[in-house]
Design an enzyme around this catalytic site. Structure first.
Site, PDB file in Angstrom:
ATOM      1  N   GLU A  67       9.863  11.114  11.512  1.00 41.46           N
ATOM      2  CA  GLU A  67      10.160  12.292  10.687  1.00 41.46           C
ATOM      3  C   GLU A  67       8.839  12.813  10.141  1.00 41.46           C
ATOM      4  OE1 GLU A  67      13.039  11.598   7.612  1.00 41.46           O
ATOM      5  OE2 GLU A  67      14.397  10.505   8.947  1.00 41.46           O
ATOM      6  N   ASN A 124      18.998   3.909   9.178  1.00 42.10           N
ATOM      7  CA  ASN A 124      18.003   4.902   8.768  1.00 42.10           C
ATOM      8  C   ASN A 124      17.272   4.402   7.533  1.00 42.10           C
ATOM      9  OD1 ASN A 124      17.095   7.851   9.194  1.00 42.10           O
ATOM     10  ND2 ASN A 124      17.405   7.702   6.982  1.00 42.10           N
ATOM     11  N   GLU A 125      15.968   4.332   7.626  1.00 46.16           N
ATOM     12  CA  GLU A 125      15.115   3.955   6.495  1.00 46.16           C
ATOM     13  C   GLU A 125      15.704   2.799   5.678  1.00 46.16           C
ATOM     14  OE1 GLU A 125      14.113   7.463   4.199  1.00 46.16           O
ATOM     15  OE2 GLU A 125      12.504   7.956   5.562  1.00 46.16           O
ATOM     16  N   TRP A 149      12.999  16.345  -2.273  1.00 44.73           N
ATOM     17  CA  TRP A 149      13.317  15.156  -3.068  1.00 44.73           C
ATOM     18  C   TRP A 149      12.262  14.739  -4.078  1.00 44.73           C
ATOM     19  CZ3 TRP A 149       9.347  12.126  -1.543  1.00 44.73           C
ATOM     20  CH2 TRP A 149       8.882  12.259  -0.223  1.00 44.73           C
TER      21      TRP A 149
HETATM   22  C1  GAL Z   1      14.074  10.776   4.842  1.00 48.55           C
HETATM   23  C2  GAL Z   1      15.408  10.490   5.504  1.00 48.55           C
HETATM   24  C3  GAL Z   1      16.040  11.731   6.095  1.00 48.55           C
HETATM   25  C4  GAL Z   1      15.944  12.869   5.121  1.00 48.55           C
HETATM   26  C5  GAL Z   1      14.507  13.097   4.776  1.00 48.55           C
HETATM   27  C6  GAL Z   1      14.268  14.268   3.874  1.00 48.55           C
HETATM   28  O1  GAL Z   1      13.813   9.851   3.852  1.00 48.55           O
HETATM   29  O2  GAL Z   1      15.254   9.530   6.522  1.00 48.55           O
HETATM   30  O3  GAL Z   1      17.378  11.456   6.408  1.00 48.55           O
HETATM   31  O4  GAL Z   1      16.686  12.584   3.999  1.00 48.55           O
HETATM   32  O5  GAL Z   1      14.017  11.963   4.135  1.00 48.55           O
HETATM   33  O6  GAL Z   1      12.905  14.424   3.612  1.00 48.55           O
END
Ligand code: GAL
Length: 646
Positions: free
Chosen positions: A312, A141-142, A320
């Site tokens: 996503e 993931n990322e 965040w």
């Molecule tokens: C992305 C990540 C996800 C989740 C998301 C929240 O960076 O791939 O797992 O954390 O951000 O915005």
């Protein structure tokens, strides 16, 4: 475009899964992305595997006709594993191990972690690889999220030495390439070389650049470990990875060659808040995101692989960024339509339901944490209903290309000078072209650029022979930003001075360069208008005449034949005026769009996206739109059919 959602059945009681699956189907979702953080459930202790819960969840989803993209769980190795193998941990640039307790705590160079990866990915692919509903796999993931590409661990040190030995063979060759004679840095053996952190002052930039290149290669070889297993145990399924916005720590063109679908995660509001956008833009686009953020990344990742998509999509406030506002009503619909208009294969929203616990409890989902619909849900449904049939083939080739280069970003970071940001500059140039209603293709150095009217190169520190060849073989107007051709592959000043190999097209030399503070600006006249340069000033001498000279007498823009070179960082107005004039000369008309309005033209449709803060009147020369009101409200989308136009 398929609509998707990220779903974590392990966060919810099993008796809720059927309702979730039915509601996803009713919304028009057809793909569910899952599994990427569940290692401690898959394998609660070494060699004890619990796959049945995931199998059941996939079957419940399959019962509603939903297909699944499975994420390998390697972004979050469990506690028992870290306790057993501390040599898995990544180290930060301060030399401290990055501890268990969040995610991405592994080092790409850890051979222990590569062994563990082989083990878990093999088991998972053996269990689910042939499941009819599994249509694809996302590796990890990322890669690189939370600043994790560059690890300063003992494992990375050993691997870097091997990488260097393979690259240079002979230590004298390395000493020569890095200029090790400076500050007494001649090495006798590859085994003497450490990572370029914790030095008293600036480390040798060639050393840093090689470390950046090495770190990028480590991501790729780690990804490859997973792909080889998945391809053999799950034939016919697509490989995905989800890239990030504003992220350049590894070469995404190289990773793109090793996926079937280049995914990325589109969080326009979080990035507007946390990245160095102008204060004005932060205010104006608070609930919309910067109008070029999503599109830039769509076009960048479209350039990387045969297929691409959004894995996503922000559905509401995130958790965040320093501040996390809610999108304007309609933005989730707008963002998804925009992805489709750029040719996305998938538009998948993160996440299905807001988690009431743990790190991301302030992050919206399509459902609230109590399971009731959040505003994003109806917007996804509306977008699905409005979806017009667009295939990647409907993405038209643009008149304008923008050359983006990961090494230029690394070179600008390994010896920072002034307020110069290559990435922000590339995004700015892209935005200026788009504000003129243009489709823009992003290209990499050396790619065939013969079909464009204009190629924008905001900067390109090192120009390779294939890069030069491609520039020579096009009749496009070539527009270069400052510092182009200013470095060799080893990060030295070329013997012939900048613009190095570009002197074949532009017979001049940069004899002196200045980085200048934020408040500095140079103004001049171009096409009867006042234009401004900032941040940088190259002093150019040679067989080229300045097209624009500053009030102080410094050349700001030069040209020779179809090559144009800025000696400074142009403001938007300067760049826009030049692009318009170059395109007009080549028979391409442009329209300056109202503030915040963006457009995307496909072979049959024209889309307008209102990122602005005020309503915008629809153009009078178009038919009634298929969707979209007049005036178009902030956050509104208008789609016109161009059926008759072509
Ligand atoms: C992305 C990540 C996800 C989740 C998301 C929240 O960076 O791939 O797992 O954390 O951000 O915005």
């Amino acid at each position: 475009m398929d609509f998707g959602v990220c779903y974590y059945p392990e966060h919810w009681p099993e008796d809720r899964w059927a309702q979730d699956a039915a509601q996803m189907r009713e919304t028009g979702i057809s793909v569910v992305r899952m599994g990427e953080f569940a290692w401690s459930l898959f394998e609660p202790e070494r060699d004890v595997f619990h796959w049945d819960w995931l199998g059941k969840a996939i079957d419940v989803l399959a019962g509603e006709g939903l297909k699944v993209i499975l994420g390998t769980p390697t972004a979050a190795p469990p506690k028992w594993l870290i306790d057993e193998r501390t040599d898995i941990l990544a180290y930060d640039s301060q030399g401290r191990p990055r501890q268990f307790g969040s995610r991405r705590h592994y080092c790409f160079s850890s051979s222990a972690y590569r062994d563990e990866t082989v083990r878990i990915v093999t088991k998972m692919a053996e269990r689910f690889g042939l499941h009819d509903s599994v249509i694809g796999w996302q590796t990890d993931n990322e890669f690189g999220c939370h600043d994790t590409v560059r690890s300063y661990s003992p494992a990375a040190t050993m691997a870097f030495r091997e990488w260097l030995a393979e690259k240079y063979t002979d230590i004298d060759c390395l000493n020569q390439s890095w200029g090790g004679v400076f500050w007494s840095q001649l090495y006798r053996d590859f085994a003497e070389i450490d990572l370029p952190n914790l030095t008293v002052t600036e480390p040798n930039p060639s050393h840093v650049l090689d470390f950046f290149r090495f770190s990028s290669d480590q991501v790729l070889s780690y990804h490859r470990v997973q792909v080889n297993i998945i391809k053999s145990l799950s034939p016919g399924r697509s490989i995905y990875h989800n890239e990030m916005g504003h992220f350049t720590d590894f070469d995404h063109f190289a990773l793109g060659a090793e996926v079937d679908v280049m995914g990325w995660d589109n969080y326009p509001l979080g990035f507007l808040d946390q990245e160095p956008y102008a204060d004005n833009d932060k205010r104006r686009y608070l609930r919309q995101g910067h109008p070029d953020f999503a599109a830039f990344h769509h076009d960048l990742y479209r350039a990387c692989a045969p297929k691409w998509g959004v894995l996503e999509q922000q559905p509401g406030p995130v958790n965040w960024a320093p501040h996390n506002p809610a999108p304007l009503p309609g933005m989730v619909r707008l963002w998804l339509h925009e992805a489709a208009a750029h040719g996305a294969d998938i538009g998948s929203v993160f996440r299905w339901r807001q988690a009431p616990f743990a790190q991301e409890q302030c992050h919206a989902g399509l459902l609230r944490s109590d399971g009731m619909p959040a505003p994003g849900l109806s917007e996804v449904k509306q977008c699905v209903e409005e979806q017009i049939s667009l295939t990647p083939d409907s993405v038209m080739s643009a008149n304008v290309a923008l050359l983006f280069d990961y090494e230029t970003q690394w070179m600008s970071e390994c010896q920072p000078q002034g307020d110069w940001s290559y990435l922000m500059m590339a995004m700015g140039w892209y935005g200026v072209a788009r504000s003129l209603g243009l489709n823009v293709d992003i290209v990499r150095m050396g790619q065939d650029i013969s079909n464009y009217a204009l190629v924008l190169t905001p900067s390109l520190f090192h120009i390779t022979p294939p890069g030069l060849q491609a520039f020579k073989q096009t009749e496009a107007a070539l527009l270069f930003g400052p510092r182009s051709g200013s470095k060799t592959a080893h990060f030295s000043i070329p013997d012939e001075l900048a613009p190095g190999p570009l002197q074949a097209l532009f017979p001049a030399k940069v004899v002196r360069s200045e980085s200048l503070p934020d408040w500095w600006q140079a103004t001049g006249l171009f096409a009867g208008e006042t234009v401004t340069g900032r941040h940088w000033l190259d002093h150019i001498e040679g067989d080229v005449a300045p097209l624009v000279t500053s009030d102080e007498g410094d050349g700001l823009l030069y040209h020779h034949g179809s090559a144009f070179m800025f000696a400074t960082c142009p403001d938007d107005h300067f760049l826009r005026t030049l692009i318009q004039s170059l395109l007009r000369e080549r028979g391409v008309e442009t329209t300056k769009l109202p503030d915040g309005l963006r457009q995307r033209v496909t072979d049959q449709y024209k889309y307008l996206f209102n990122y602005g803060a005020s309503p915008v009147s629809l153009p009078t020369d178009e038919d009634t739109p298929l969707y979209g009101e007049d005036p178009l409200r902030p956050g509104g989308v208008a789609i016109f059919s161009r059926g008759d136009v072509l």
